[in-house]
Every structure is written in structure tokens, then in C-alpha cells.
Design a protein around this motif. Structure first.
Motif, PDB file in Angstrom:
ATOM      1  N   GLY A  53       0.873  -1.302   0.111  1.00 10.00           N
ATOM      2  CA  GLY A  53      -0.098   0.093  -0.014  1.00 10.00           C
ATOM      3  C   GLY A  53       0.739   1.078  -0.087  1.00 10.00           C
ATOM      4  N   GLN A  54       2.352   1.221   0.655  1.00 10.51           N
ATOM      5  CA  GLN A  54       3.065   2.341   0.520  1.00 10.51           C
ATOM      6  C   GLN A  54       3.426   2.619  -0.813  1.00 10.51           C
ATOM      7  OE1 GLN A  54       5.971   1.561   3.793  1.00 10.51           O
ATOM      8  NE2 GLN A  54       4.751   2.419   5.372  1.00 10.51           N
ATOM      9  N   MET A  55       3.257   1.639  -1.663  1.00 14.96           N
ATOM     10  CA  MET A  55       3.706   2.079  -3.066  1.00 14.96           C
ATOM     11  C   MET A  55       2.945   2.755  -3.898  1.00 14.96           C
ATOM     12  SD  MET A  55       6.624   0.568  -3.598  1.00 14.96           S
ATOM     13  CE  MET A  55       7.460   0.262  -1.999  1.00 14.96           C
ATOM     14  N   VAL A  56       1.387   2.992  -3.284  1.00 13.45           N
ATOM     15  CA  VAL A  56       0.490   3.767  -4.051  1.00 13.45           C
ATOM     16  C   VAL A  56       0.863   5.110  -3.670  1.00 13.45           C
ATOM     17  CG1 VAL A  56      -2.094   4.090  -4.350  1.00 13.45           C
ATOM     18  CG2 VAL A  56      -1.154   1.849  -3.701  1.00 13.45           C
ATOM     19  N   VAL A  64       6.593  16.137  -5.642  1.00  8.89           N
ATOM     20  CA  VAL A  64       6.557  15.210  -4.645  1.00  8.89           C
ATOM     21  C   VAL A  64       5.060  14.314  -4.445  1.00  8.89           C
ATOM     22  CG1 VAL A  64       8.612  15.511  -3.333  1.00  8.89           C
ATOM     23  CG2 VAL A  64       6.439  16.999  -2.842  1.00  8.89           C
ATOM     24  N   SER A  65       4.909  13.263  -3.982  1.00  6.41           N
ATOM     25  CA  SER A  65       3.814  12.644  -3.558  1.00  6.41           C
ATOM     26  C   SER A  65       4.087  11.953  -2.302  1.00  6.41           C
ATOM     27  CB  SER A  65       3.519  11.602  -4.882  1.00  6.41           C
ATOM     28  OG  SER A  65       4.519  10.715  -4.831  1.00  6.41           O
ATOM     29  N   GLY A  66       2.566  11.808  -2.038  1.00  5.05           N
ATOM     30  CA  GLY A  66       2.683  11.349  -0.475  1.00  5.05           C
ATOM     31  C   GLY A  66       1.987   9.750  -0.611  1.00  5.05           C
ATOM     32  N   HIS A  67       2.074   9.056   0.615  1.00  2.00           N
ATOM     33  CA  HIS A  67       1.783   7.665   0.597  1.00  2.00           C
ATOM     34  C   HIS A  67       1.283   7.370   1.981  1.00  2.00           C
ATOM     35  CE1 HIS A  67       5.295   6.079   2.978  1.00  2.00           C
ATOM     36  NE2 HIS A  67       5.927   6.771   1.988  1.00  2.00           N
ATOM     37  N   LEU A  68       0.564   6.280   2.114  1.00  2.00           N
ATOM     38  CA  LEU A  68       0.092   5.658   3.217  1.00  2.00           C
ATOM     39  C   LEU A  68       1.314   5.333   4.392  1.00  2.00           C
ATOM     40  CD1 LEU A  68      -2.374   4.500   4.800  1.00  2.00           C
ATOM     41  CD2 LEU A  68      -1.870   2.246   3.796  1.00  2.00           C
ATOM     42  N   MET A  69       1.019   5.549   5.587  1.00  2.00           N
ATOM     43  CA  MET A  69       2.039   4.937   6.648  1.00  2.00           C
ATOM     44  C   MET A  69       1.591   3.761   7.185  1.00  2.00           C
ATOM     45  SD  MET A  69       3.844   8.628   8.170  1.00  2.00           S
ATOM     46  CE  MET A  69       2.813   9.437   7.120  1.00  2.00           C
ATOM     47  N   GLY A  70       0.232   3.927   7.771  1.00  2.00           N
ATOM     48  CA  GLY A  70      -0.364   2.624   7.982  1.00  2.00           C
ATOM     49  C   GLY A  70      -0.391   1.929   9.430  1.00  2.00           C
ATOM     50  N   GLY A  71       0.082   2.710  10.407  1.00  2.00           N
ATOM     51  CA  GLY A  71       0.336   2.385  11.595  1.00  2.00           C
ATOM     52  C   GLY A  71      -1.238   2.199  12.293  1.00  2.00           C
TER      53      GLY A  71
ATOM     54  N   ILE B 182      -6.845   0.681  -2.207  1.00  2.00           N
ATOM     55  CA  ILE B 182      -6.173   0.264  -1.151  1.00  2.00           C
ATOM     56  C   ILE B 182      -7.038  -0.601  -0.136  1.00  2.00           C
ATOM     57  CG2 ILE B 182      -4.658   0.621   0.832  1.00  2.00           C
ATOM     58  CD1 ILE B 182      -3.408   2.945  -0.233  1.00  2.00           C
ATOM     59  N   GLY B 183      -8.376   0.041   0.067  1.00  2.00           N
ATOM     60  CA  GLY B 183      -9.194  -0.501   0.864  1.00  2.00           C
ATOM     61  C   GLY B 183      -9.499  -2.033   0.203  1.00  2.00           C
ATOM     62  N   MET B 184      -9.891  -1.759  -1.129  1.00  2.00           N
ATOM     63  CA  MET B 184     -10.230  -3.113  -1.771  1.00  2.00           C
ATOM     64  C   MET B 184      -9.085  -4.042  -1.705  1.00  2.00           C
ATOM     65  SD  MET B 184     -13.292  -2.889  -2.246  1.00  2.00           S
ATOM     66  CE  MET B 184     -13.541  -4.746  -2.858  1.00  2.00           C
ATOM     67  N   LEU B 185      -8.022  -3.756  -1.852  1.00  2.00           N
ATOM     68  CA  LEU B 185      -6.767  -4.255  -1.749  1.00  2.00           C
ATOM     69  C   LEU B 185      -6.768  -5.266  -0.458  1.00  2.00           C
ATOM     70  CD1 LEU B 185      -4.138  -5.527  -3.359  1.00  2.00           C
ATOM     71  CD2 LEU B 185      -2.895  -3.473  -2.330  1.00  2.00           C
ATOM     72  N   LEU B 186      -6.988  -4.411   0.591  1.00  2.00           N
ATOM     73  CA  LEU B 186      -6.857  -4.898   1.905  1.00  2.00           C
ATOM     74  C   LEU B 186      -7.944  -5.938   2.045  1.00  2.00           C
ATOM     75  CD1 LEU B 186      -6.118  -2.595   5.073  1.00  2.00           C
ATOM     76  CD2 LEU B 186      -8.010  -4.496   5.293  1.00  2.00           C
ATOM     77  N   ILE B 187      -9.131  -5.618   1.674  1.00  2.00           N
ATOM     78  CA  ILE B 187     -10.203  -6.690   2.023  1.00  2.00           C
ATOM     79  C   ILE B 187      -9.942  -8.066   1.040  1.00  2.00           C
ATOM     80  CG2 ILE B 187     -12.645  -7.308   1.394  1.00  2.00           C
ATOM     81  CD1 ILE B 187     -13.026  -4.350   1.875  1.00  2.00           C
TER      82      ILE B 187
END
Lengths: 325, 216
Positions: A53-56, A64-71, B182-187
């Protein structure tokens, strides 16, 4: 976003490493209570997912672009303990595969993203959910607020670690603190929006996945520990805003830092610019912290409301049914 | 993807044949030395730098690859380091910035060397030997196995999105779409995890991790 080796002194790395080791060890111990024999596949898959998911890349209109960190996302699905372990192992794998994040600095990264992000974030999330009374709105608002606070808390703690790593004469703590916390108030809004959207998608499609650990793990819900953790995160966030205004704090830190430096015999960089008098820019830092605080809070709450409303993807009935149960 | 990470992990050299614990210890000691040696002993940094480049060349990792990776890494360490002089009104903090960048790059190159002489599966075995809890190593192994599967899934979703002419829109819309992805990927991933769990249970999985080398 990761702290690389070389940012922090060895002694600070060791200290944060010890704290993280304790927290992760405790999480490992508690994780099995909530997930049982599903621990390995669920935690491992969550780790892979955060990794991917961090690759999206999320565009922000700049190069620059952001990404999810996910904690916070990991904690929302797996609960605080398994979430903490999942994020920790993501960090380990990122170092071992990408050499991203540094080996010595791993302890600090784990402290920021796994311990503050998952355990602290979970505490904030459940508190907000309780206040709003569950349902989609509670789940989304809880994760949005928790994600923002977690990023902010991480930046504040990083500044403290940075302060303890170097001599006071090298830089002005208040200024770097202001810049870091202001920046991360903005970055945190991004993380909060992504986390909120992802949580709301999951809530609408598979409400049972949110907080799988909850039903079996009664001890997590003990309100005392949760309030303590929530209090800690909130205090850090408040400290982040209050620090530029409180003139005593840097002094207190100075003495702590002095003690650290004597123990660690850290060097002061006797550089080209060390003797220059610092030009105080008194006005902007207080202003920018206030703006960041107010603007950031508003943006986060606006995001919580908008995300809650803007998600008519499909089958909202399932969500309301599940919420009604 | 893995081709890019540890492209040289399977080549043969003295560095690759070293005992894994020795590789790990070498890397850690060089990183610690790089962070801990005060700037006034700067010749030591030259020695460390030479050591790192010697390590890379013995391991047969080409310079072009190192430069490519460094160019990806530099913006990250640079953006953090530049915030130091920026926050000090551009009149202080430059020397600290250079120090951080230099140490960061040195440590990065050491990590890169380690990644390229020690494939992930070897790291797992080493961690196991170093008495890291079995469940941690098992989760890491699981992650490594499935991250590529999740990746392919993500690629499929990207292709599907492209095939439906997804482009542009407001920032808010794009963020929503990407987050939903990402949500769908997670599911989907968690569904897969449940299936895998079922398969593991049907093969006698009881939550305890057993390793072949435990019986020795």
C-alpha cells in the motif's frame, strides 16, 4: 519519512531501541491472546499489505507525492498489539529489502510508527469511537483523528530525540521544532484522509474486519490503560503546539541534553557557522504553529465529516444494519 | 521488483560466502563507527568510505547500481537535512546538515552492501539462530512470501483502472479512488489470509511455529 542512520546519536538510538524492544516484546506477548492461531497469517498479510500500500503514490499537485504510512490502519484491523508487531516487521523488511530506514535508527522508527502509531493511535481511535457512539461515523472519525495525532506525536518525539542527539549550540531547538511540527501537521492531514477513506471502504464492505481483535480481547478495553495511552498521545500533541510558547521547555531540555552529552561524550560540531549570532525571527514561528494547529485541526475534522458523507460506494444498508446490531 | 532490491544477492564472492552473522556484525560495526566517530577525526571517515567501496567492489556490485540507488535515497535524507538550516534562518546548521547527509549516505551504502550479500531468506535463518522469537521470524517469512502476491494484485487493479480510462479529476476524487483501491486490496488480502489460514489448519497448523532445525 523514515529516520535514516546518522540523524540521531548512538546513545539516543540505543535508548529508543530499548523502549521499542520493550513495547514490541509486550505486544508479542499480548498478540496471541487476541488473534490466537490466526496470528501468523493475519499479521503477515497485513504487513505485506502495508508494504504494498505504501507503493501507491498519492498526488499532491507538486513534484513530490505522499503515501500511506499505515500504523493506525493496522491497529484498526488487527488491534493495537498485532498492529504494532505488523508495523515493526514492515519496518524491518523495508530495511532488509530496500535499505530504507537504517539499522541503528530502527528503534526510533519503531517507536514512532509502530508504538505511537499503532498502540497510541488505537487508544485515540477507541476513545473517539466511544465518544461518537460507534457506527461508520465513529469508525471513520476515530481513525482520522488518530492518524493525524499519531503523525504529529511522532514528529514531536523525533524533535526531542534530535535535540538530545546534538549540542545545544549547533541549532535553535524552537525553530527546528516549529518547522518539523508544522510540516507534519500537513503531512498528517494526508495520512488522516487516506486512513479515513480506507477505513470507510472496509466498514462498508466488511464491517466485521474492523477491529477483529475487539470481541475476544477484553483486557485491551480496560479503560484505565486506554485513557493513559490516549492521554499520552494528546499530551504530546498539545506539547507540540505549546512548546514554542513555553520558554521554559527548551531550558529543561538543555539540562537533560547536557546530562546525555556527558554520558555519551557527543561532539559539538565546531563548524563554519557555529559562531554566528542567530538572527531571531520571533514572529513567524508562533504564528505558523498556531496556524498549523488551527488549520490542521479544522482540516482533519472537515476530512472526517466529508469522508463520512462522501462514501456512497455501494450497499450502505449493510453498514447501517451492522451498526444497528 | 525483487530483481531491483537484491539484484546481486545470488552472485558468488568472498562477501557472499562469509558466515551470515559475520556479515551482520561487520555492517553494524561500520554503521556504528560512522555515527559515533566525532567529526574532528575526519580521516577516519575516509577510511570507512574506502572500506565500504572496497566491500562493494569485492562483492561485485557495480558502481552504476550504487549511484542509481543513492540518487533515489538522496532526496529523502536531503529533505530532512535541509530543514535544519531552513529552520535556522539559513545562517546556521549547514555543517550539521552536511554531517547528517554524509553519515546517512555512508550508513545507506553499508545497508545496501548487506542487502546485496545477504538474501532475505538467509537473514531469516540468521535471525532464527540469534534466538529471535519463532513467531516473529514466521511472520517475516510469511510477509516476504506474500508481498509479491499482494503486489501482483495491486498491479491488476492498476491495469483495470487504466483500462477504464481513469485519469485526472480533482485531487479529492483521485485520493478517494486511490484509497478505495487500497481498501479493496486490504479486503482481498485478508480474504486470502483467511483462505491460507484454512489451508494451514487443514495441514495441522496449531499456532505453534516448528522449524526443521529445531530437531537437531
Amino acid at each position: 519519512m523514515h529516520i535514516q542512520d546518522g540523524y540521531l546519536s548512538t546513545s539516543v538510538c540505543l535508548a529508543t531501541g530499548a523502549v521499542s524492544l520493550g513495547a514490541v516484546g509486550y505486544s508479542l506477548h499480548r498478540m496471541k491472546d487476541s488473534l490466537g492461531e490466526r496470528t501468523v497469517p493475519l499479521t503477515g498479510m497485513m504487513g505485506s499489505l502495508i508494504f504494498a500500500g505504501q507503493m501507491v503514490n498519492f498526488p499532491i499537485g507538486l513534484p513530490v507525492s505522499g503515501h500511506l504510512m499505515g500504523g493506525v490502519l493496522a491497529a484498526a484491523i488487527l488491534g493495537p498489539w498485532a498492529g504494532c508487531v505488523a508495523v515493526t516487521l514492515v519496518l524491518v523488511a523495508q530495511w532488509a529489502l530496500f535499505s530504507d530506514g537504517g539499522l541503528l535508527a530502527l528503534g526510533a522508527n519503531v517507536l514512532h510508527m509502530a508504538v505511537l502509531g499503532s498502540i497510541g493511535g488505537y487508544a485515540v481511535m477507541t476513545t473517539v469511537r466511544k465518544l461518537l457512539g460507534g457506527g461508520l461515523r465513529g469508525a471513520v472519525a476515530g481513525s482520522v483523528v488518530a492518524a493525524w495525532l499519531a503523525v504529529l506525536a511522532a514528529s514531536a518525539v523525533f524533535c526531542l530525540e534530535f535535540r538530545l542527539s546534538y549540542a545545544a549550540s549547533d541549532f535553535d531547538f524552537g525553530n527546528i521544532f516549529t518547522l518539523m511540527v508544522t510540516l507534519h501537521a500537513l503531512i498528517g492531514v494526508g495520512e488522516a484522509i487516506i486512513t479515513g477513506f480506507v477505513v470507510s471502504v472496509i466498514y462498508q464492505q466488511r464491517p466485521d474486519l474492523i477491529d477483529m481483535a475487539q470481541p475476544t480481547d477484553s483486557r485491551v478495553a480496560s479503560s484505565a490503560s486506554r485513557f493513559a495511552a490516549a492521554g499520552l498521545v494528546c499530551a504530546l500533541a498539545v506539547a507540540a503546539f505549546a512548546a514554542p510558547f513555553a520558554s521554559e521547555l527548551p531550558d529543561g531540555l538543555d539540562s537533560v541534553a547536557e546530562r546525555f552529552r556527558i554520558a555519551a561524550s557527543n561532539e559539538s560540531t565546531s563548524g563554519l557557522f557555529a559562531n554566528y549570532d542567530q538572527i531571531p525571527i520571533a514572529g513567524w514561528q508562533k504564528l505558523s504553529v498556531s496556524v498549523a494547529g488551527i488549520g490542521g485541526s479544522l482540516a482533519v475534522f472537515a476530512a472526517a465529516v466529508l469522508i463520512g458523507r462522501a462514501m456512497p460506494m455501494n450497499s450502505p444498508t449493510i453498514a447501517t444494519e451492522a451498526a444497528g446490531e | 521488483m525483487s530483481d531491483f532490491w537484491d539484484r546481486y544477492g545470488r552472485s558468488v564472492s568472498i562477501c557472499h560466502r562469509m558466515p551470515p552473522v559475520l556479515k551482520l556484525a561487520l555492517a553494524i560495526s561500520v554503521i556504528v563507527a560512522g555515527v559515533a566517530i566525532p567529526v574532528r577525526y575526519w580521516p577516519a571517515y575516509g577510511v570507512l568510505g574506502c572500506l565500504v567501496f572496497a566491500g562493494h567492489s569485492i562483492a561485485g556490485i557495480p558502481l552504476g547500481y550504487l549511484i542509481k540507488r543513492l540518487l533515489i535515497f538522496l532526496p529523502f535524507v536531503g529533505s530532512m537535512a535541509i530543514s535544519l538550516p531552513l529552520s535556522q534562518g539559513l545562517d546556521r546548521g549547514w555543517d550539521l546538515m552536511l554531517q547528517i547527509m554524509f553519515r546517512g549516505c555512508l550508513a545507506f551504502l553499508v545497508s545496501l552492501w548487506l542487502v546485496n550479500v545477504m538474501p532475505f531468506e538467509q537473514l531469516l535463518v540468521t535471525l532464527r539462530k540469534l534466538k529471535v522469537p519463532a513467531v516473529v521470524v514466521a511472520i517475516l517469512a510469511f510477509m516476504y512470501r506474500y508481498v509479491f502476491v499482494v503486489w501482483d494484485e495491486l498491479d491488476k487493479m492498476r491495469t483495470a483502472r487504466k483500462a477504464r480510462s481513469f485519469s485526472g479529476g480533482s485531487l479529492w476524487f483521485r485520493w478517494r479512488t486511490l484509497s478505495q483501491m487500497i481498501g479493496m486490496l486490504l479486503i482481498r488480502s485478508l480474504n486470502r489470509a483467511e483462505r491460507i489460514h484454512g489451508a494451514m489448519c487443514s495441514r495441522g497448523w496449531d499456532g505453534e511455529v516448528h522449524w526443521l532445525d529445531d530437531q537437531d
